[in-house]
Scaffold this active site. Structure first.
Site, PDB file in Angstrom:
ATOM      1  N   ASN A  44     -35.630  20.630   8.734  1.00  0.00           N
ATOM      2  CA  ASN A  44     -36.710  19.654   8.797  1.00  0.00           C
ATOM      3  C   ASN A  44     -37.119  19.219   7.391  1.00  0.00           C
ATOM      4  OD1 ASN A  44     -37.681  22.357   8.701  1.00  0.00           O
ATOM      5  ND2 ASN A  44     -39.718  21.728   9.340  1.00  0.00           N
ATOM      6  N   GLU A  46     -40.201  17.129   5.749  1.00  0.00           N
ATOM      7  CA  GLU A  46     -41.504  16.493   5.976  1.00  0.00           C
ATOM      8  C   GLU A  46     -41.802  15.474   4.880  1.00  0.00           C
ATOM      9  OE1 GLU A  46     -44.280  19.740   6.578  1.00  0.00           O
ATOM     10  OE2 GLU A  46     -43.372  20.211   8.521  1.00  0.00           O
ATOM     11  N   ASN A  47     -42.887  14.743   5.089  1.00  0.00           N
ATOM     12  CA  ASN A  47     -43.264  13.681   4.161  1.00  0.00           C
ATOM     13  C   ASN A  47     -44.780  13.579   4.098  1.00  0.00           C
ATOM     14  OD1 ASN A  47     -43.788  10.596   3.505  1.00  0.00           O
ATOM     15  ND2 ASN A  47     -41.703  11.074   2.872  1.00  0.00           N
ATOM     16  N   ALA A  48     -45.287  13.201   2.930  1.00  0.00           N
ATOM     17  CA  ALA A  48     -46.737  13.053   2.762  1.00  0.00           C
ATOM     18  C   ALA A  48     -47.301  12.050   3.773  1.00  0.00           C
ATOM     19  CB  ALA A  48     -47.066  12.628   1.339  1.00  0.00           C
ATOM     20  N   CYS A  55     -37.172  16.012  11.986  1.00  0.00           N
ATOM     21  CA  CYS A  55     -36.879  17.366  12.460  1.00  0.00           C
ATOM     22  C   CYS A  55     -35.461  17.778  12.063  1.00  0.00           C
ATOM     23  CB  CYS A  55     -36.973  17.427  13.982  1.00  0.00           C
ATOM     24  SG  CYS A  55     -38.628  17.233  14.645  1.00  0.00           S
ATOM     25  N   GLU A  57     -33.121  19.046  13.967  1.00  0.00           N
ATOM     26  CA  GLU A  57     -32.095  18.650  14.942  1.00  0.00           C
ATOM     27  C   GLU A  57     -31.642  17.205  14.705  1.00  0.00           C
ATOM     28  OE1 GLU A  57     -34.997  20.096  15.474  1.00  0.00           O
ATOM     29  OE2 GLU A  57     -35.067  21.197  17.362  1.00  0.00           O
ATOM     30  N   CYS A  93     -36.273  15.013  19.601  1.00  0.00           N
ATOM     31  CA  CYS A  93     -34.964  15.613  19.313  1.00  0.00           C
ATOM     32  C   CYS A  93     -34.129  15.749  20.585  1.00  0.00           C
ATOM     33  CB  CYS A  93     -35.136  16.964  18.627  1.00  0.00           C
ATOM     34  SG  CYS A  93     -35.754  16.787  16.955  1.00  0.00           S
TER      35      CYS A  93
END
Ligand code: THU
Length: 141
Positions: A44, A46-48, A55, A57, A93
């Site tokens: 995974n 993530e982003n601000a 994800c 998957e 997903c």
């Protein structure tokens, strides 16, 4: 069932590279190509701007298609976390994976070694997918 050990190893290795400063929830995923036996993996990221994250998957699916092309089908998928219970793939997903693995089996595994093993159809029954458009895997070009 073919040997899942290489898939499990790849998923844990990918999980080490997860970027999840916001949730702190690392996920690793690995999937095997039915035709070639090759393993593709993701973590995974993530982003601000939260919805821009992805994800593990779905990252793995993108990785697989970039390498093997749009005709790919998966037979086995492994998702690993250190959660108390094996972590099931999220709805987005499931939808992404069923496109390339209607009969794939999804193995969720945690660090204690607890496992669930479910077919894509159990995870996403009566799915909307390529069959809804009458598209055969071989014509996914
Ligand atoms: N996550 C995955 O990587 N896969 C899933 O199927 C469920 C959730 C990630 C997204 C986010 O980075 C973190 O787990 C917490 O939701």
């Amino acid at each position: 069932m073919k040997d899942l050990a290489p898939l499990i190893k790849a998923a844990w290795k990918a999980r080490d590279n997860a970027y999840c400063p916001y949730s702190g929830f690392k996920v690793g995923a690995a999937m095997r190509s039915k035709a070639t036996g090759k393993i593709y993996y993701g973590c995974n990221v993530e982003n601000a701007a939260f919805p821009s994250g992805i994800c593990a998957e779905r990252g793995a699916v993108c990785n697989a298609l970039a390498t093997e092309g749009p005709g790919i089908e998966f037979d086995e998928i492994v998702v690993v976390t250190t959660a108390d219970e094996p972590s099931a793939p999220c709805g987005s997903c499931r939808q992404m994976m069923v496109e390339f693995g209607t009969d794939a089996i999804v193995n969720s595994i945690n660090a204690k070694g607890d496992k669930t093993r479910m077919t894509m159809d159990e995870l996403l029954p009566n799915s909307f997918g390529p069959k809804s458009f009458k598209i055969k895997p071989s014509s996914k070009k």
